[in-house]
Design an enzyme around this catalytic site. Sequence first.
Site, mmCIF file in Angstrom:
data_model
loop_
_atom_site.group_PDB
_atom_site.id
_atom_site.type_symbol
_atom_site.label_atom_id
_atom_site.label_comp_id
_atom_site.label_asym_id
_atom_site.label_seq_id
_atom_site.Cartn_x
_atom_site.Cartn_y
_atom_site.Cartn_z
ATOM 1 N N TYR A 134 0.710 3.423 17.030
ATOM 2 C CA TYR A 134 0.365 4.834 16.840
ATOM 3 C C TYR A 134 1.137 5.615 17.898
ATOM 4 C CZ TYR A 134 -2.719 8.528 15.088
ATOM 5 O OH TYR A 134 -3.209 9.665 14.493
ATOM 6 N N LYS B 91 -7.293 -4.551 -11.217
ATOM 7 C CA LYS B 91 -5.849 -4.711 -11.388
ATOM 8 C C LYS B 91 -5.175 -4.920 -10.028
ATOM 9 C CE LYS B 91 -2.497 -4.169 -14.501
ATOM 10 N NZ LYS B 91 -2.505 -4.354 -15.952
#
Lengths: 456, 456
Positions: free
Chosen positions: B113, B168
């Site tokens: 970060y 999916k």
Amino acid sequence: MPVPGPGYAITARVEVPASASAAGDLTVAVGRVGGVVTALDVVEGHTDTLVVDISCNARGEEQVREITASLEAVPDVRVRKVSDRTFLLHLGGKLTVESKVALRTRDDLSRAYTPGVARICQAIAANPDDARRLTIKRNTVAVVTDGSAVLGLGNLGAAAAMPVMEGKAALFKRFGGVDAWPVCLDTQDTEEIIRTVQILAPGYGGINLEDIAAPRCFEIEARLRTLLDIPVFHDDQHGTAVVVLGALRNALRVVGKTLSDCRVVVCGVGAAGSAIIRLLRPQAPGDIVAVDVDGIVHPDRPGLDANLAWVAGHTNTGRTAGTLADALVGADVFIGVSAPDLIGGAELATMAPDPIVFALANPDPEVDPAVALQYAAVVATGRSDYPNQINNVLAFPGVFRGLLDAHARDITDAMLLAASAAIADVVAEPTRSFIVPSVFDPAVAPAVAEAVRGAS
Amino acid sequence: MPVPGPGYAITARVEVPASASAAGDLTVAVGRVGGVVTALDVVEGHTDTLVVDISCNARGEEQVREITASLEAVPDVRVRKVSDRTFLLHLGGKLTVESKVALRTRDDLSRAYTPGVARICQAIAANPDDARRLTIKRNTVAVVTDGSAVLGLGNLGAAAAMPVMEGKAALFKRFGGVDAWPVCLDTQDTEEIIRTVQILAPGYGGINLEDIAAPRCFEIEARLRTLLDIPVFHDDQHGTAVVVLGALRNALRVVGKTLSDCRVVVCGVGAAGSAIIRLLRPQAPGDIVAVDVDGIVHPDRPGLDANLAWVAGHTNTGRTAGTLADALVGADVFIGVSAPDLIGGAELATMAPDPIVFALANPDPEVDPAVALQYAAVVATGRSDYPNQINNVLAFPGVFRGLLDAHARDITDAMLLAASAAIADVVAEPTRSFIVPSVFDPAVAPAVAEAVRGAS
């Protein structure tokens, strides 16, 4: 000059003669040009040579070249390659999507996918609130940006914002157990951003807006809050405000003042500054004076936009005008969320006794922290190399943990103030150099989450 | 009447007297009303009673009630509760987002970060193609729906489509190592769908369109393919076409025919049927005859939309008209992607010798598979309780694995045909009841991926 930091960390793989002084020679070579050695590992040992990985922090690319040259100048040393550890860590991105359900057999498929999944779909179609129970919506937050204000770097666009949003998502999981997903929008049109987030909202339990430029960010947040039935939180505004107010609560305890007796100067009236002012007001400070690049904000100043006009109407009870230096005379608290190097010791010396100075511009604060410490009773910055780092990581993971647990549909000021107090209260005995907990303190996120749930 | 399947699986927790016949009594009670026992676990043993979890598959809610009543009718048995295992599996959703990087120390944060991430953002801003190297774009696919054609259930909307898209995504990971994310859009306006996907595209390496109603799905796919620099794949079209053509390749081997000598009847000209026809044509079949609810498609039929007009112009060289039954007379291959129970033995008896029958309507095929097996040389369905299940899971994970590995910007017919042949060729010796590999065959996805890469 910035201190060498781990954001610019390299590992040099070097061949050195096998000798007792090899390690010492290498560390001396790095130190000579100002690099900071963080690790040294022998990866191959031969009879007369060693292969060593020497890791060090640098200030930037130029210093990396200097370190490399300095290593190569050591007799009989050969630098094989220099790797940038920050780039290595980012290869392939920082997130994965994993299935929580095993898919080992046909029966597993039949339940997680067709035909079994049909009944779950029908249940949600019949009762839309079941989406919070039967889908990832329950624990999932969109980290949304348009790439218009990426860190302090400016308007880099959607693709270049991805590493920040991925990092944010990683922090959400690490500190709050929240599943967060980067949503980088290839548009900077306010209406399109609003409409796109609205279209995406069914899959999420909350929206974290990130690195969207002011003043666009204000309208986007306000409109989405009315359009959506899930909480919308602009971290650059409210995350910062929550942590700043928590830190201020403890800083006031350290100096023995109460907010109602204090004049607070807020320097910078963008996303963060505005949110700090809006969250300060319900706590009835003595006065707030807002300052931006054009000086003190007051109602008679020409050219105020909607945000500044609101600020002018709700701060500065004395209707003063003038510069930042004027505002600081006799002030108890300075909160800077603006730009580097705006003030020095001379201005700080004019503040009230035991002043509190939060110089949060990143990476370079409004005032040199070393200077500020000579004048102020309490100093906080955004930097990790000084005490009292004001870091949004203290707020957003716990805030969303609480919001998701409460199935909250909105965020209220009461929740933000409760979160702010919770962060402060993790520190049992605040001192001059300990007004906020460590971001790694495991008590923080649960306390914030509990406070948000309690206020919901 | 459908067979009890694992999509409707329950677990009943019952108290029974501790006796040698207890387990037998319970299984008999379930079987008496047609339930299929799949597991029996003693969860508590006391001196004179046992607590038993009995798991079984049912046909539907009515049978669940019958099973419960039948268990309660056993002397001295008390049913504590009946849990629906499919619902239990879906609680909280099926996906998690995980960080690939450790975040244990301040240095870790500084690299993943701020401040380290800033350099990664700048690198991508300077060279946008680096997004495929330095972000999750490299391995991430959006599973996009508008909820307008969810499974066979119809227009359930965005929220109710989530369980399918999550499933999916789980399959993408399980079989292709692809990170996939559900994107359920709360709009069914073609232009808004296209624009929204375009706005989201920077974060993804590919777009899998799913369960979007025809004919809208054709325009959305075509327009996105021209707008985006990542591959766009409508699984209901191309995934189905790839697996059907792979199965047909092996079915023809079994009956010893070549496609150029065959007349193929395609029944159903929606998303799947159209794509099958479009992918069949480059392989030069003897003829294709398309049939929909209004009968055989031919250029003189009134009211053809753009899709049907294209089909009419590219099939049916004899310009025949008539019914499905008319089309089947002398046909070599029947491919049904339409509706249940359209034909029976009488129609199949009129086909050419050794006919091939793919009856793929879900969950109930165009012809009863048991009947079809009496007339056809090879029968395939979409069902897992008969041999030769045509399942898109054989295609999409490997197709996207190959596309992502190749950094493909488009999908071509050559890739789809290669994928189709790869699926077929995993079966070394096709037989009447083994023309497609198992979805759990670990050779499938790598073979498909390799074929797609090779054709890119």
